[in-house]
Design a protein around this motif. Structure first.
Motif, PDB file in Angstrom:
ATOM      1  N   GLU A 143       0.833  -1.208   0.000  1.00 23.25           N
ATOM      2  CA  GLU A 143       0.000   0.000   0.000  1.00 23.25           C
ATOM      3  C   GLU A 143       0.868   1.259   0.000  1.00 23.25           C
ATOM      4  OE1 GLU A 143      -2.659  -0.533   3.306  1.00 23.25           O
ATOM      5  OE2 GLU A 143      -3.964  -1.868   2.156  1.00 23.25           O
ATOM      6  N   LYS A 144       1.982   1.229   0.739  1.00 22.00           N
ATOM      7  CA  LYS A 144       2.915   2.367   0.716  1.00 22.00           C
ATOM      8  C   LYS A 144       3.495   2.552  -0.679  1.00 22.00           C
ATOM      9  CE  LYS A 144       4.591   2.086   5.482  1.00 22.00           C
ATOM     10  NZ  LYS A 144       5.788   1.827   6.306  1.00 22.00           N
ATOM     11  N   PHE A 145       3.861   1.434  -1.283  1.00 19.36           N
ATOM     12  CA  PHE A 145       4.406   1.475  -2.631  1.00 19.36           C
ATOM     13  C   PHE A 145       3.375   2.046  -3.603  1.00 19.36           C
ATOM     14  CE2 PHE A 145       5.217  -0.660  -6.751  1.00 19.36           C
ATOM     15  CZ  PHE A 145       6.474  -0.135  -7.017  1.00 19.36           C
ATOM     16  N   GLY A 146       2.139   1.599  -3.476  1.00 22.72           N
ATOM     17  CA  GLY A 146       1.058   2.116  -4.324  1.00 22.72           C
ATOM     18  C   GLY A 146       0.848   3.611  -4.122  1.00 22.72           C
ATOM     19  N   ALA A 147       0.960   4.073  -2.892  1.00 27.44           N
ATOM     20  CA  ALA A 147       0.805   5.500  -2.608  1.00 27.44           C
ATOM     21  C   ALA A 147       1.931   6.291  -3.258  1.00 27.44           C
ATOM     22  CB  ALA A 147       0.784   5.735  -1.097  1.00 27.44           C
ATOM     23  N   ARG A 148       3.144   5.764  -3.220  1.00 32.13           N
ATOM     24  CA  ARG A 148       4.269   6.438  -3.880  1.00 32.13           C
ATOM     25  C   ARG A 148       4.075   6.507  -5.392  1.00 32.13           C
ATOM     26  NH1 ARG A 148       8.687   3.197  -0.729  1.00 32.13           N
ATOM     27  NH2 ARG A 148       8.317   4.035   1.346  1.00 32.13           N
ATOM     28  N   ILE A 149       3.562   5.447  -5.961  1.00 27.98           N
ATOM     29  CA  ILE A 149       3.294   5.439  -7.394  1.00 27.98           C
ATOM     30  C   ILE A 149       2.237   6.490  -7.729  1.00 27.98           C
ATOM     31  CG2 ILE A 149       2.247   4.107  -9.289  1.00 27.98           C
ATOM     32  CD1 ILE A 149       3.717   1.656  -8.188  1.00 27.98           C
ATOM     33  N   ARG A 150       1.179   6.573  -6.934  1.00 28.22           N
ATOM     34  CA  ARG A 150       0.140   7.580  -7.176  1.00 28.22           C
ATOM     35  C   ARG A 150       0.713   8.993  -7.041  1.00 28.22           C
ATOM     36  NH1 ARG A 150      -2.592   3.544  -4.671  1.00 28.22           N
ATOM     37  NH2 ARG A 150      -2.464   4.459  -2.591  1.00 28.22           N
ATOM     38  N   GLN A 151       1.612   9.201  -6.084  1.00 25.40           N
ATOM     39  CA  GLN A 151       2.252  10.511  -5.938  1.00 25.40           C
ATOM     40  C   GLN A 151       3.073  10.849  -7.188  1.00 25.40           C
ATOM     41  OE1 GLN A 151       4.530  10.082  -2.313  1.00 25.40           O
ATOM     42  NE2 GLN A 151       3.213  11.567  -1.254  1.00 25.40           N
ATOM     43  N   ALA A 152       3.843   9.888  -7.649  1.00 29.63           N
ATOM     44  CA  ALA A 152       4.667  10.116  -8.843  1.00 29.63           C
ATOM     45  C   ALA A 152       3.785  10.388 -10.062  1.00 29.63           C
ATOM     46  CB  ALA A 152       5.575   8.918  -9.104  1.00 29.63           C
ATOM     47  N   GLU A 153       2.709   9.630 -10.198  1.00 27.54           N
ATOM     48  CA  GLU A 153       1.800   9.859 -11.317  1.00 27.54           C
ATOM     49  C   GLU A 153       1.193  11.259 -11.252  1.00 27.54           C
ATOM     50  OE1 GLU A 153      -0.934   6.615 -10.843  1.00 27.54           O
ATOM     51  OE2 GLU A 153       0.234   5.291 -12.159  1.00 27.54           O
ATOM     52  N   ALA A 154       0.827  11.706 -10.052  1.00 29.72           N
ATOM     53  CA  ALA A 154       0.249  13.046  -9.892  1.00 29.72           C
ATOM     54  C   ALA A 154       1.270  14.119 -10.256  1.00 29.72           C
ATOM     55  CB  ALA A 154      -0.242  13.242  -8.460  1.00 29.72           C
ATOM     56  N   ARG A 155       2.523  13.918  -9.853  1.00 36.23           N
ATOM     57  CA  ARG A 155       3.574  14.892 -10.171  1.00 36.23           C
ATOM     58  C   ARG A 155       3.831  14.988 -11.666  1.00 36.23           C
ATOM     59  NH1 ARG A 155       7.891  13.530  -5.426  1.00 36.23           N
ATOM     60  NH2 ARG A 155       6.809  14.653  -3.780  1.00 36.23           N
ATOM     61  N   PHE A 156       3.793  13.861 -12.334  1.00 37.69           N
ATOM     62  CA  PHE A 156       4.111  13.842 -13.754  1.00 37.69           C
ATOM     63  C   PHE A 156       2.879  14.006 -14.642  1.00 37.69           C
ATOM     64  CE2 PHE A 156       7.845  11.857 -11.875  1.00 37.69           C
ATOM     65  CZ  PHE A 156       8.820  12.654 -12.441  1.00 37.69           C
ATOM     66  N   ALA A 157       1.698  14.101 -14.054  1.00 36.75           N
ATOM     67  CA  ALA A 157       0.483  14.293 -14.846  1.00 36.75           C
ATOM     68  C   ALA A 157       0.528  15.612 -15.605  1.00 36.75           C
ATOM     69  CB  ALA A 157      -0.747  14.233 -13.953  1.00 36.75           C
ATOM     70  N   GLY A 158       1.236  16.593 -15.057  1.00 35.06           N
ATOM     71  CA  GLY A 158       1.301  17.897 -15.693  1.00 35.06           C
ATOM     72  C   GLY A 158       2.310  18.005 -16.816  1.00 35.06           C
ATOM     73  N   VAL A 159       3.010  16.929 -17.138  1.00 34.33           N
ATOM     74  CA  VAL A 159       4.058  16.993 -18.162  1.00 34.33           C
ATOM     75  C   VAL A 159       3.474  17.339 -19.534  1.00 34.33           C
ATOM     76  CG1 VAL A 159       5.798  15.667 -19.425  1.00 34.33           C
ATOM     77  CG2 VAL A 159       5.662  15.518 -16.945  1.00 34.33           C
ATOM     78  N   SER A 160       2.395  16.700 -19.929  1.00 28.47           N
ATOM     79  CA  SER A 160       1.834  17.007 -21.248  1.00 28.47           C
ATOM     80  C   SER A 160       1.284  18.426 -21.275  1.00 28.47           C
ATOM     81  CB  SER A 160       0.763  15.998 -21.649  1.00 28.47           C
ATOM     82  OG  SER A 160      -0.354  16.093 -20.782  1.00 28.47           O
ATOM     83  N   ASP A 161       0.658  18.850 -20.181  1.00 23.14           N
ATOM     84  CA  ASP A 161       0.175  20.226 -20.087  1.00 23.14           C
ATOM     85  C   ASP A 161       1.347  21.196 -20.150  1.00 23.14           C
ATOM     86  OD1 ASP A 161      -1.758  22.367 -19.537  1.00 23.14           O
ATOM     87  OD2 ASP A 161      -0.767  22.464 -17.577  1.00 23.14           O
ATOM     88  N   MET A 162       2.446  20.828 -19.507  1.00 25.38           N
ATOM     89  CA  MET A 162       3.634  21.673 -19.526  1.00 25.38           C
ATOM     90  C   MET A 162       4.143  21.840 -20.957  1.00 25.38           C
ATOM     91  SD  MET A 162       7.333  21.230 -17.633  1.00 25.38           S
ATOM     92  CE  MET A 162       7.943  20.014 -18.781  1.00 25.38           C
TER      93      MET A 162
END
Length: 160
Positions: free
Chosen positions: A13-32
């Motif tokens: 679950e911790k690992f999954g939370a880290r993955i979700r955090q990373a996905e949220a951080r990089f979600a803005g890449v295409s918008d950027m």
């Protein structure tokens, strides 16, 4: 064994939370990327004889010469164009750095805008506070149209 399984589930679950955090951080890449593609910096000489527009990557997208520019000597016109060109390209670089900082700055603890301002101050001998104030004015400008100013000819230097 149940304790071990509970521990493995908690780690997963911790690992999954880290993955979700990373996905949220990089979600803005295409918008950027889209925002960077829209970067536009306009620089006009103090005498209003030369206007240069630069876009993403410092690409010069327009150079406009007012009729008064033709009355300048070759050396003065060249210097005026180069100054406006440097200001427009530097403004575009600062805008791009600001976009990168918005998307990644907090996540990675970098301040790309400050690094760009320092590099420009060193390269051009421009005080950093002046570069910051130029950044504020250039980011709010829009590309001038021929009807914006009677001083500017309908044609660019390339003709239409």
């Amino acid at each position: 064994m149940s304790s071990h399984m509970d521990q493995m589930i908690a780690e997963f679950e911790k690992f999954g939370a880290r993955i979700r955090q990373a996905e949220a951080r990089f979600a803005g890449v295409s918008d950027m990327g889209e925002r960077v593609a829209q970067v536009e910096s306009v620089a006009t000489s103090p005498d209003r004889n030369v206007t240069v527009v630069a876009g993403a990557g410092g690409m010069v997208t327009d150079i406009r010469l007012a009729p008064g520019a033709m009355r300048l000597g070759p050396a003065e016109l060249s210097a005026t164009i180069m100054t406006a060109l440097r200001e427009a390209v530097a403004g575009a670089a600062r805008q791009q750095a600001g976009i990168v900082d918005e998307v990644f700055g907090g996540a990675f603890g970098v301040n790309t805008s400050e690094q760009v301002r320092q590099a420009q101050a060193e390269a051009f001998g421009t005080p950093e506070d002046r570069a910051a104030s130029q950044d504020e004015t250039s980011s709010s400008r829009r590309r001038p149209t021929p009807s914006d100013d009677d001083d500017f000819d309908q044609d660019t230097i390339y003709g239409r």
